[in-house]
Enzyme design. Structure first.
Site, short mmCIF file in Angstrom:
data_model
loop_
_atom_site.label_atom_id
_atom_site.label_comp_id
_atom_site.label_asym_id
_atom_site.label_seq_id
_atom_site.Cartn_x
_atom_site.Cartn_y
_atom_site.Cartn_z
N HIS A 354 3.72 94.20 -55.97
CA HIS A 354 3.72 92.90 -55.25
C HIS A 354 3.06 91.84 -56.11
CE1 HIS A 354 3.92 90.18 -51.87
NE2 HIS A 354 2.61 90.01 -51.85
N ASP A 371 -0.29 84.30 -50.91
CA ASP A 371 0.46 85.54 -50.81
C ASP A 371 1.64 85.30 -49.88
OD1 ASP A 371 1.44 88.08 -50.58
OD2 ASP A 371 -0.46 89.02 -50.01
N CYS A 422 9.07 88.40 -53.78
CA CYS A 422 7.68 87.97 -53.94
C CYS A 422 7.45 87.28 -55.28
CB CYS A 422 6.74 89.15 -53.79
SG CYS A 422 7.09 90.52 -54.94
#
Length: 463
Positions: A354, A371, A422
């Protein structure tokens, strides 16, 4: 013995004349003649309700009604004879001078103030002036004549006046003007008083507004540059499609000299939909963002973009925090500028599978963490805060106090809705923040951003 029978004469035949008696009893004329003749009433002016009789009544009642009619006709005739000359006489009377009374306001009557409108006396003066002008047209006295009285009785002069030097109308006009001037002066005093009240109320209003809590400034509407979402042309789409082809799998598509990064077709495949971004593509794109800033320094913020290996060197999973491992990364000789002069410092954070972003926001005195899955990691912000203190002391010899700096986990940001975008979200966070813009994009823009990033890498130029 002879008997003679005599018929009793009818009552209706007793009133008939000798001429009518000779008519046969069954004739139409004889039947009509039995009824009395209808008599028309005497014509007269109607001044009250009157019922006209169609047929004659008894002789006594008819006589009484006829007597009343005669008396009524006589009185109405006398009334009409008197009324006509009266109206004729009134029509020859001249209408007198009208004096208009201007009602005062209730408030002025209560306070006893003088009204601003012309009073009765002023109207009379103006009327006198008009009458004198008319008199003067018909009467021109000599220079030594004594004027004792005018027809309207409004002016008397006991001494002789020289008409050539001063006319009578001018004297009356002067008096009228004096009266009007006095009235105007009274109005001026009233206006001055009102001006004072207005000024006083304005000062009171200003004082009350000063006591009110300050209004928040209206939020300015952010103007987005047009190049943020420009669609790719047909030529650019063809270029990207060829780069994604299997034929170019082992081929080096582009080479960046300053960073010594080579992009083969195999590496560029990570920008296709559904793939995870790798270090080579992210690091090359960050280099292109720095070159874009250098081309147009006024359009973009002054930023520094660390590559994806910086945080791994700074915080080693085995040994922990180590500033010496990255101490030489930011020398002015190597960068070409001082790191401490940058407004924002971007640090990509890779957590196994991630991508996240950390920002040292010197401009707003914040340590920010972004995030796309709304995660939080306080260890990252503490490590960056410690690094910045040591970096300032090492490069400038000063101790910086960051106790007032805020540690922010950005919540109002676009979030990913799948398990593979991401890395693209992280690149767009950096792109928009380096422009000084808010994050005004969403998940639906990710396919476009992937194609656009591939085009920019193939052209070695970030737009």
């Amino acid at each position: 013995m002879d008997f003679q029978f005599f018929k009793k004469p009818r009552f209706s035949l007793m009133n008939q004349s000798s001429e009518k008696a000779t008519l046969p009893s069954n004739s139409t004329v004889s039947r009509i003649s039995r009824y009395p003749e209808a008599k028309l009433p005497f014509p007269r002016a109607v001044h009250a309700p009157v019922r006209h009789l169609k047929f004659g009544l008894s002789s006594s009642k008819h006589k009484q009604d006829s007597t009343k009619r005669v008396m009524g006709n006589f009185l109405s005739c006398r009334f009409n004879n008197v009324k006509r000359p009266a109206w004729d006489a009134l029509s020859h009377f001249k209408k007198g001078k009208e004096v208009i009374l201007v009602e005062e306001d209730d408030e002025k009557k209560e306070k006893g103030t003088v009204t601003d409108y012309l009073s009765v006396e002023e109207v009379e003066i103006i009327e006198k002036g008009k009458n004198i002008v008319e008199e003067e047209r018909h009467f021109q006295p000599s220079s030594s004549s004594d004027v004792t009285e005018l027809n309207n009785g409004s002016l008397r002069v006991e001494s002789s006046l020289d008409v050539s030097s001063l006319r009578i109308s001018n004297v009356q006009d002067l008096e009228a003007y004096k009266k009007l001037l006095e009235c105007a002066e009274r109005r001026n005093s009233k206006l001055k008083e009102l001006d004072f009240q207005i000024e006083l109320n304005q000062k009171r209003k200003t004082g009350l507004e000063a006591l009110l809590p300050g209004k928040k400034p209206e939020e300015q509407v952010e103007v987005l540059p047009p190049e943020l979402f420009v669609p790719l042309t047909e030529e650019e789409m063809t270029l990207v499609s060829r780069a994604f082809s299997v034929k170019n799998w082992r081929k080096i598509l582009v080479s960046h000299q300053n960073s010594s990064i080579d992009i083969r077709g195999e590496v560029l495949q990570c920008l296709k939909p559904g793939a995870w971004l790798n270090d080579e593509v992210i690091n090359l794109y960050l280099e292109l963002l720095k070159e874009r800033e250098n081309r147009e320094p006024k359009k973009f913020l002054k930023c520094h973009f660390f590559n994806t290996f910086f945080y791994k060197k700074l915080v080693n999973p085995e040994s922990g925090y180590n500033y010496k491992a990255v101490k030489r990364w930011t020398s002015q000789k190597k960068l070409g500028y001082c790191l401490l002069d940058c407004d924002k410092i971007f640090v990509p954070i890779h957590k196994e599978i991630h991508w996240c972003l950390a920002v040292i926001n010197k401009k707003d005195q914040k340590f920010q963490y972004l995030d796309s899955l709304k995660g939080k990691d306080p260890n990252v912000l503490r490590a960056l805060a410690k690094y910045f203190v040591e970096e300032v002391k090492d490069k400038s010899g000063k101790n910086i106090d960051i106790s007032s700096w805020e540690q922010e986990y950005v919540e109002d940001l676009p979030a990913q809705e799948n398990g593979f975008d991401c890395g693209m979200f992280m690149l767009k966070y950096i792109d928009f923040y380096s422009r000084g813009l808010s994050l005004c994009f969403d998940q639906e823009h990710m396919p476009y951003f992937r194609l656009r990033t591939a085009k920019e890498i193939l052209n070695l130029r970030a737009d």
